[in-house]
Write an enzyme that holds these catalytic residues in place. Structure first.
Site, PDB file in Angstrom:
ATOM      1  N   ASP A 192       0.810  -1.220   0.000  1.00  0.00           N
ATOM      2  CA  ASP A 192       0.000   0.000   0.000  1.00  0.00           C
ATOM      3  C   ASP A 192       0.841   1.267   0.000  1.00  0.00           C
ATOM      4  OD1 ASP A 192       0.904  -0.523   2.588  1.00  0.00           O
ATOM      5  OD2 ASP A 192      -1.067  -1.109   3.309  1.00  0.00           O
TER       6      ASP A 192
ATOM      7  N   HIS B 220      -7.037  -4.757  10.547  1.00  0.00           N
ATOM      8  CA  HIS B 220      -6.935  -4.555   9.093  1.00  0.00           C
ATOM      9  C   HIS B 220      -5.714  -5.280   8.535  1.00  0.00           C
ATOM     10  CE1 HIS B 220      -4.649  -0.444   9.524  1.00  0.00           C
ATOM     11  NE2 HIS B 220      -3.775  -1.403   9.390  1.00  0.00           N
TER      12      HIS B 220
ATOM     13  N   GLU C 129      -9.714  -2.139   5.572  1.00  0.00           N
ATOM     14  CA  GLU C 129     -10.300  -1.853   6.881  1.00  0.00           C
ATOM     15  C   GLU C 129     -11.552  -2.705   7.090  1.00  0.00           C
ATOM     16  OE1 GLU C 129      -8.671  -0.088   8.910  1.00  0.00           O
ATOM     17  OE2 GLU C 129      -8.296   1.970   8.293  1.00  0.00           O
TER      18      GLU C 129
HETATM   19  C1  F6R Z   1       1.563  -1.386   5.951  1.00  0.00           C
HETATM   20  C2  F6R Z   1       0.256  -2.036   6.103  1.00  0.00           C
HETATM   21  C3  F6R Z   1      -0.530  -1.931   7.369  1.00  0.00           C
HETATM   22  C4  F6R Z   1       0.328  -2.144   8.608  1.00  0.00           C
HETATM   23  C5  F6R Z   1      -0.515  -2.034   9.868  1.00  0.00           C
HETATM   24  C6  F6R Z   1       0.329  -2.136  11.117  1.00  0.00           C
HETATM   25  O1  F6R Z   1       2.116  -1.638   4.679  1.00  0.00           O
HETATM   26  O2  F6R Z   1      -0.206  -2.631   5.189  1.00  0.00           O
HETATM   27  O3  F6R Z   1      -1.551  -2.889   7.371  1.00  0.00           O
HETATM   28  O4  F6R Z   1       0.934  -3.397   8.550  1.00  0.00           O
HETATM   29  O5  F6R Z   1      -1.213  -0.825   9.878  1.00  0.00           O
HETATM   30  O6  F6R Z   1       1.182  -1.036  11.182  1.00  0.00           O
HETATM   31  P1  F6R Z   1       2.347  -0.965  12.263  1.00  0.00           P
HETATM   32  O7  F6R Z   1       3.324  -2.032  11.907  1.00  0.00           O
HETATM   33  O8  F6R Z   1       2.946   0.404  12.107  1.00  0.00           O
HETATM   34  O9  F6R Z   1       1.718  -1.196  13.585  1.00  0.00           O
END
Ligand code: F6R
Length: 240
Positions: free
Chosen positions: A67, A137, A142
């Site tokens: 993403d 998510h 989401e």
């Molecule tokens: C990032 C992504 C998101 C993150 C998730 C957790 O490429 O796809 O799904 O993996 O929001 O984010 P962190 O690791 O910052 O807690």
């Protein structure tokens, strides 16, 4: 599914990097699916170390990312492109032309179509790294009544904006939209490597451990459908 509970973040990162390293050792042309966010940072550090120690070579490795924020230039330090350069691409000998993130190129609609085409041509990954949101998510899919199969523009939920505001000066600066692979795209890999670390992931991890339902309101539950999935969590995420 193999669930691995690690003592701490470092152990989780080491375990994840070993799995990715082994895949690259076995197949120098490995196709990687990569994630951003704070969770995989330690894994990338270990992969860079393995590269520096001559254990793995990225020369023929290629990658796609899950993403990217909408409305943020790729040179902006908050962009996921910048993140990937900083944590991996600039530190190893990967050919940047073989690395891909969703990007705005023309209208949003055209950009979505282009990334879908790219993913189709790229084909199945050897491994896809996934983090989870505190709300479960996957990529930026989401919780919702319906989930997308393929790339789409996602309106980020308030809780995701809140969670990601730690990377920005203020909550108002967090983009409200992201371009994200859909669930079918995100799962198009021989191996899924799902990582979760820290207390703020405990609710999601606990829910996953105790549910036997697949719910679009809980995208993480879909990982149970993948035939070769590792869920690697640290104690804080597992026990709270
Ligand atoms: C990032 C992504 C998101 C993150 C998730 C957790 O490429 O796809 O799904 O993996 O929001 O984010 P962190 O690791 O910052 O807690």
């Amino acid at each position: 599914m193999e669930i691995i509970v690690c003592d701490d973040y470092d152990q989780m990162s080491k375990k994840a990097s070993e799995i990715v390293s082994d895949i690259i050792k076995e197949n120098p042309k490995a196709k990687l699916g990569l994630a951003t966010g704070s969770t995989p940072v330690g894994m990338y550090e270990n992969l860079v170390k393995d590269y520096e120690d001559g254990k793995i070579d990225f020369k023929e490795v290629s990658s796609v990312n899950l993403d990217e924020y909408v409305g943020i230039d790729k040179d902006n330090p908050q962009s996921y492109q910048y993140f990937m350069n900083e944590h991996l691409f600039d530190k190893v000998n990967i050919n940047k032309e073989n690395t891909h993130l969703p990007k705005e190129d023309g209208s949003l609609e055209e950009s979505v179509k282009k990334y879908d085409k790219l993913l189709e041509e790229f084909g199945q990954r050897d491994v896809q790294v996934l983090g989870i949101g505190p709300n479960g998510h996957i990529a930026f899919n989401e919780p919702d009544d319906k989930l997308n199969m393929h790339t789409s523009i996602i309106n980020l939920k308030e809780e995701t904006i809140e969670a990601n505001s730690r990377f920005f000066d203020s909550k108002e600066d967090v983009p409200k939209q992201a371009m994200s692979m859909g669930m079918a795209d995100a799962f198009n890999a021989k191996t899924l490597l799902v990582l979760a670390s820290g207390k703020n992931k405990h609710k999601a991890v606990e829910k996953f451990m105790h549910t036997d339902k697949i719910e679009t309101m809980f995208p993480m539950s879909f990982i149970a459908l993948h035939p070769n999935c590792y869920l690697i969590v640290d104690k804080q995420a597992y026990e709270g």
